[in-house]
Design a protein around this motif. Structure first.
Motif, PDB file in Angstrom:
ATOM      1  N   ALA A 288       0.828  -1.202   0.000  1.00  0.00           N
ATOM      2  CA  ALA A 288       0.000   0.000   0.000  1.00  0.00           C
ATOM      3  C   ALA A 288       0.866   1.258   0.000  1.00  0.00           C
ATOM      4  O   ALA A 288       0.594   2.212  -0.735  1.00  0.00           O
ATOM      5  N   MET A 289       1.922   1.264   0.794  1.00  0.00           N
ATOM      6  CA  MET A 289       2.812   2.419   0.845  1.00  0.00           C
ATOM      7  C   MET A 289       3.521   2.634  -0.491  1.00  0.00           C
ATOM      8  O   MET A 289       3.683   3.778  -0.932  1.00  0.00           O
ATOM      9  N   ALA A 290       3.934   1.542  -1.137  1.00  0.00           N
ATOM     10  CA  ALA A 290       4.602   1.657  -2.430  1.00  0.00           C
ATOM     11  C   ALA A 290       3.648   2.239  -3.475  1.00  0.00           C
ATOM     12  O   ALA A 290       4.018   3.140  -4.241  1.00  0.00           O
ATOM     13  N   GLU A 291       2.412   1.739  -3.496  1.00  0.00           N
ATOM     14  CA  GLU A 291       1.430   2.255  -4.451  1.00  0.00           C
ATOM     15  C   GLU A 291       1.117   3.716  -4.159  1.00  0.00           C
ATOM     16  O   GLU A 291       1.007   4.540  -5.073  1.00  0.00           O
TER      17      GLU A 291
ATOM     18  N   GLU B 164      -8.019   5.996  -0.198  1.00  0.00           N
ATOM     19  CA  GLU B 164      -8.314   4.616   0.205  1.00  0.00           C
ATOM     20  C   GLU B 164      -7.070   3.942   0.794  1.00  0.00           C
ATOM     21  O   GLU B 164      -7.148   3.238   1.797  1.00  0.00           O
ATOM     22  N   LEU B 165      -5.933   4.188   0.158  1.00  0.00           N
ATOM     23  CA  LEU B 165      -4.680   3.587   0.642  1.00  0.00           C
ATOM     24  C   LEU B 165      -4.273   4.168   1.996  1.00  0.00           C
ATOM     25  O   LEU B 165      -3.793   3.445   2.867  1.00  0.00           O
ATOM     26  N   VAL B 166      -4.474   5.460   2.174  1.00  0.00           N
ATOM     27  CA  VAL B 166      -4.157   6.094   3.461  1.00  0.00           C
ATOM     28  C   VAL B 166      -5.022   5.495   4.562  1.00  0.00           C
ATOM     29  O   VAL B 166      -4.533   5.181   5.652  1.00  0.00           O
ATOM     30  N   ARG B 167      -6.311   5.311   4.288  1.00  0.00           N
ATOM     31  CA  ARG B 167      -7.209   4.692   5.284  1.00  0.00           C
ATOM     32  C   ARG B 167      -6.752   3.271   5.616  1.00  0.00           C
ATOM     33  O   ARG B 167      -6.754   2.857   6.773  1.00  0.00           O
ATOM     34  N   TYR B 168      -6.384   2.507   4.597  1.00  0.00           N
ATOM     35  CA  TYR B 168      -5.907   1.139   4.801  1.00  0.00           C
ATOM     36  C   TYR B 168      -4.655   1.147   5.678  1.00  0.00           C
ATOM     37  O   TYR B 168      -4.566   0.378   6.643  1.00  0.00           O
ATOM     38  N   CYS B 169      -3.699   2.002   5.355  1.00  0.00           N
ATOM     39  CA  CYS B 169      -2.451   2.068   6.126  1.00  0.00           C
ATOM     40  C   CYS B 169      -2.717   2.483   7.573  1.00  0.00           C
ATOM     41  O   CYS B 169      -2.131   1.924   8.502  1.00  0.00           O
ATOM     42  N   ALA B 170      -3.587   3.455   7.747  1.00  0.00           N
ATOM     43  CA  ALA B 170      -3.921   3.907   9.105  1.00  0.00           C
ATOM     44  C   ALA B 170      -4.556   2.777   9.909  1.00  0.00           C
ATOM     45  O   ALA B 170      -4.240   2.587  11.090  1.00  0.00           O
ATOM     46  N   ALA B 171      -5.424   2.009   9.291  1.00  0.00           N
ATOM     47  CA  ALA B 171      -6.064   0.880   9.979  1.00  0.00           C
ATOM     48  C   ALA B 171      -5.027  -0.187  10.341  1.00  0.00           C
ATOM     49  O   ALA B 171      -5.072  -0.753  11.436  1.00  0.00           O
ATOM     50  N   GLN B 172      -4.094  -0.444   9.425  1.00  0.00           N
ATOM     51  CA  GLN B 172      -3.044  -1.431   9.710  1.00  0.00           C
ATOM     52  C   GLN B 172      -2.175  -0.963  10.869  1.00  0.00           C
ATOM     53  O   GLN B 172      -1.826  -1.752  11.751  1.00  0.00           O
TER      54      GLN B 172
ATOM     55  N   GLU C  24      -0.555  -1.106  16.632  1.00  0.00           N
ATOM     56  CA  GLU C  24      -0.462  -0.363  17.886  1.00  0.00           C
ATOM     57  C   GLU C  24      -1.237  -1.077  18.998  1.00  0.00           C
ATOM     58  O   GLU C  24      -0.752  -1.202  20.126  1.00  0.00           O
ATOM     59  N   ASN C  25      -2.423  -1.577  18.679  1.00  0.00           N
ATOM     60  CA  ASN C  25      -3.215  -2.311  19.667  1.00  0.00           C
ATOM     61  C   ASN C  25      -2.526  -3.609  20.082  1.00  0.00           C
ATOM     62  O   ASN C  25      -2.558  -3.987  21.253  1.00  0.00           O
ATOM     63  N   GLN C  26      -1.889  -4.292  19.138  1.00  0.00           N
ATOM     64  CA  GLN C  26      -1.147  -5.517  19.466  1.00  0.00           C
ATOM     65  C   GLN C  26       0.018  -5.211  20.399  1.00  0.00           C
ATOM     66  O   GLN C  26       0.275  -5.951  21.349  1.00  0.00           O
ATOM     67  N   VAL C  27       0.714  -4.106  20.131  1.00  0.00           N
ATOM     68  CA  VAL C  27       1.844  -3.719  20.981  1.00  0.00           C
ATOM     69  C   VAL C  27       1.350  -3.383  22.386  1.00  0.00           C
ATOM     70  O   VAL C  27       1.975  -3.762  23.383  1.00  0.00           O
ATOM     71  N   LYS C  28       0.218  -2.702  22.487  1.00  0.00           N
ATOM     72  CA  LYS C  28      -0.344  -2.379  23.804  1.00  0.00           C
ATOM     73  C   LYS C  28      -0.651  -3.648  24.582  1.00  0.00           C
ATOM     74  O   LYS C  28      -0.367  -3.734  25.777  1.00  0.00           O
TER      75      LYS C  28
END
Length: 83
Positions: A17-20, A47-55, A60-64
């Motif tokens: 997503a970041m590459a695209e 759409e890609l920004v939303r996807y990246c933000a969700a990822q 972040e939640n997993q790290v918490k």
């Protein structure tokens, strides 16, 4: 000049997503896309920004969760032993 339509599928990974997104930004910054294509590129970019933000939020939640399990308060009782 023939312009191919932008991908509409969800990216396979954050990195993809970041590459695209980087490619889209470069195309938009070059200013050589027709108006309709620029709008489609902008839409795909959002759409890609939303996807990246969700990822990133998922990670972040997993790290918490990991921090809560691993970083417990260090408590020493009156005898000087760790609890």
């Amino acid at each position: 000049m023939s312009i191919k339509p932008f991908n509409t599928e969800q990216p396979a990974s954050f990195e993809e997503a970041m590459a695209e997104l980087g490619q889209l930004v470069a195309q938009l910054e070059a200013g050589e896309l027709p108006l309709e294509t620029s709008i489609a590129a902008y839409k795909r970019g959002t759409e890609l920004v939303r996807y990246c933000a969700a990822q990133l939020e998922k990670v972040e939640n997993q790290v918490k969760v990991l921090d809560e399990e691993m970083l417990k308060p260090f408590v020493v009782d009156s005898a000087g032993t760790e609890q």
